[in-house]
Design a protein around this motif. Structure first.
Motif, short mmCIF file in Angstrom:
data_model
loop_
_atom_site.label_atom_id
_atom_site.label_comp_id
_atom_site.label_asym_id
_atom_site.label_seq_id
_atom_site.Cartn_x
_atom_site.Cartn_y
_atom_site.Cartn_z
N GLU A 236 57.17 15.35 27.72
CA GLU A 236 55.92 15.70 28.38
C GLU A 236 55.09 16.67 27.53
N MET A 237 55.79 17.61 26.89
CA MET A 237 55.08 18.55 26.00
C MET A 237 54.44 17.81 24.82
N GLU A 238 55.14 16.84 24.28
CA GLU A 238 54.57 16.07 23.16
C GLU A 238 53.35 15.29 23.61
N GLU A 239 53.40 14.73 24.81
CA GLU A 239 52.23 13.99 25.31
C GLU A 239 51.03 14.92 25.46
N CYS A 240 51.27 16.11 26.01
CA CYS A 240 50.16 17.08 26.13
C CYS A 240 49.62 17.49 24.76
N GLN A 241 50.56 17.67 23.85
CA GLN A 241 50.14 18.06 22.49
C GLN A 241 49.32 16.95 21.83
N ASN A 242 49.72 15.69 21.99
CA ASN A 242 48.97 14.57 21.41
C ASN A 242 47.57 14.48 22.02
N LYS A 243 47.49 14.64 23.35
CA LYS A 243 46.18 14.61 24.00
C LYS A 243 45.30 15.73 23.47
N LEU A 244 45.90 16.91 23.31
CA LEU A 244 45.14 18.06 22.81
C LEU A 244 44.66 17.82 21.37
N SER B 238 39.95 27.81 15.63
CA SER B 238 40.98 27.86 14.59
C SER B 238 42.20 28.64 15.08
N LEU B 239 41.95 29.73 15.81
CA LEU B 239 43.06 30.51 16.36
C LEU B 239 43.87 29.68 17.35
N LEU B 240 43.17 28.92 18.19
CA LEU B 240 43.89 28.08 19.15
C LEU B 240 44.70 27.00 18.44
N ILE B 241 44.14 26.46 17.37
CA ILE B 241 44.89 25.44 16.61
C ILE B 241 46.16 26.04 16.02
N MET B 242 46.04 27.29 15.52
CA MET B 242 47.22 27.96 14.98
C MET B 242 48.27 28.16 16.06
N GLN B 243 47.83 28.47 17.29
CA GLN B 243 48.79 28.61 18.37
C GLN B 243 49.50 27.29 18.67
N VAL B 244 48.72 26.20 18.65
CA VAL B 244 49.34 24.89 18.89
C VAL B 244 50.35 24.56 17.80
N LYS B 245 49.99 24.88 16.54
CA LYS B 245 50.92 24.63 15.44
C LYS B 245 52.19 25.47 15.59
N TYR B 246 51.99 26.71 16.05
CA TYR B 246 53.16 27.57 16.27
C TYR B 246 54.06 26.98 17.33
N LEU B 247 53.47 26.51 18.44
CA LEU B 247 54.28 25.90 19.50
C LEU B 247 54.97 24.63 19.00
N THR B 248 54.27 23.88 18.16
CA THR B 248 54.88 22.66 17.61
C THR B 248 56.08 22.99 16.73
N ALA B 249 55.91 24.03 15.89
CA ALA B 249 57.03 24.44 15.03
C ALA B 249 58.20 24.95 15.87
N GLU B 250 57.89 25.70 16.93
CA GLU B 250 58.95 26.19 17.81
C GLU B 250 59.65 25.03 18.50
N LEU B 251 58.88 24.03 18.89
CA LEU B 251 59.48 22.84 19.51
C LEU B 251 60.42 22.13 18.54
N SER B 252 59.95 21.99 17.30
CA SER B 252 60.80 21.34 16.29
C SER B 252 62.08 22.13 16.06
#
Length: 271
Positions: A36-44, A60-74
């Motif tokens: 579900e998190m991946e689906e939300c991330q793809n939509k975003l 840009s700051l929000l994108i960095m937060q998304v990247k951080y969450l993606t790295a944490e997920l990985s």
């Protein structure tokens, strides 16, 4: 003793099976939550790539937060989940809370990006309206220019010819008036010498040729200047009264030939 061990073995086996089942269920729930998190991330990501620009620092700051969450997920995917000594209900509740928190954060990011997109759309519509107005003004000016150009081209050629003909006729009339005035002035102030007057000196020989007036001399020089501009010199004949020739030379109206003093020309005042 052996009987007590046999009594304990079924219980221990049951506990191991319960732990294994709980671990599998927990892993399954976590995988569903990650999906579900991946689906939300793809939509975003799809929404963010539409109008996201590098110049927008907040995005840009929000994108960095998304990247951080993606790295944490990985990173969490790479690690094996540890079994927390809690029951299934507590684990599910904690997982749902974390998921709801993460989902809220992602929705907040999505809302911010959408609001930015709306503002960009409004700016685009305003700029498009301004462009349309400028295009309309340009079209109006082009139509006006075309009408003025067509009006200029449609001027009658006969009218232009008649105007030029009238100006030429006026110029010729003015020229005739000037020549008549000049002729009258020369006849009044520079007449031909009187042949009836007795000569003061007997040794001066009377000219054999018929003398011409100063007006005629100037006319001869002027015609020669325009008829033969490459050779405007005229030979001084006996019909030219010497005082008049000297008068023209002294006042710079006529010039002598540099090699032949018997030839003179009219000064080219028009050049």
């Amino acid at each position: 003793m052996s009987e007590s061990q046999e009594d304990l073995d079924p219980d221990s086996t049951t506990d191991i099976e319960d732990v294994t089942d709980t671990k599998e269920e927990l892993i399954k729930i976590c995988e569903e939550m990650w999906k579900e998190m991946e689906e939300c991330q793809n939509k975003l990501s799809l929404v963010g790539t539409e109008t996201l620009t590098d110049s927008n620092a907040q995005l840009s700051l929000l994108i960095m937060q998304v990247k951080y969450l993606t790295a944490e997920l990985s990173q969490w995917r790479k690690e094996s989940p540890e079994i927390i000594p809690l029951n299934e209900d507590i684990l599910v509740t904690l997982g749902k809370e974390e998921f709801q928190k993460l989902r809220h954060d992602l929705e907040l990011v999505l809302s911010t990006i959408q609001s930015k997109n709306e503002k960009l759309k409004e700016d685009l519509e305003r700029e498009q309206q301004w462009l349309d107005e400028q295009q309309h003004i340009l079209e109006s000016l082009n139509v006006l220019h075309s009408e003025l150009k067509h009006h200029t081209v449609t001027v009658s050629e006969s009218r232009i010819f008649n105007e030029l003909k009238t100006k030429l006729r006026d110029t010729k009339e003015y020229k005739e008036k000037l020549l008549i005035t000049l002729s009258e002035f020369l006849e009044d102030h520079f007449p031909l010498p009187d042949r009836n007057v007795k000569k003061k000196k007997k040794n001066i020989q009377e000219p054999t040729a018929q003398l011409i007036s100063l007006h005629e001399i100037l006319e001869i020089l002027l015609n020669r200047l325009f008829d033969a501009p490459h050779d405007p010199y005229v030979k001084v004949s006996d019909s030219f009264w010497p005082p008049y020739v000297e008068l023209l030379l002294r006042n710079g109206i006529a010039l002598r030939h540099p090699e032949d003093p018997a030839r003179i020309r009219l000064e080219a005042f028009h050049q």
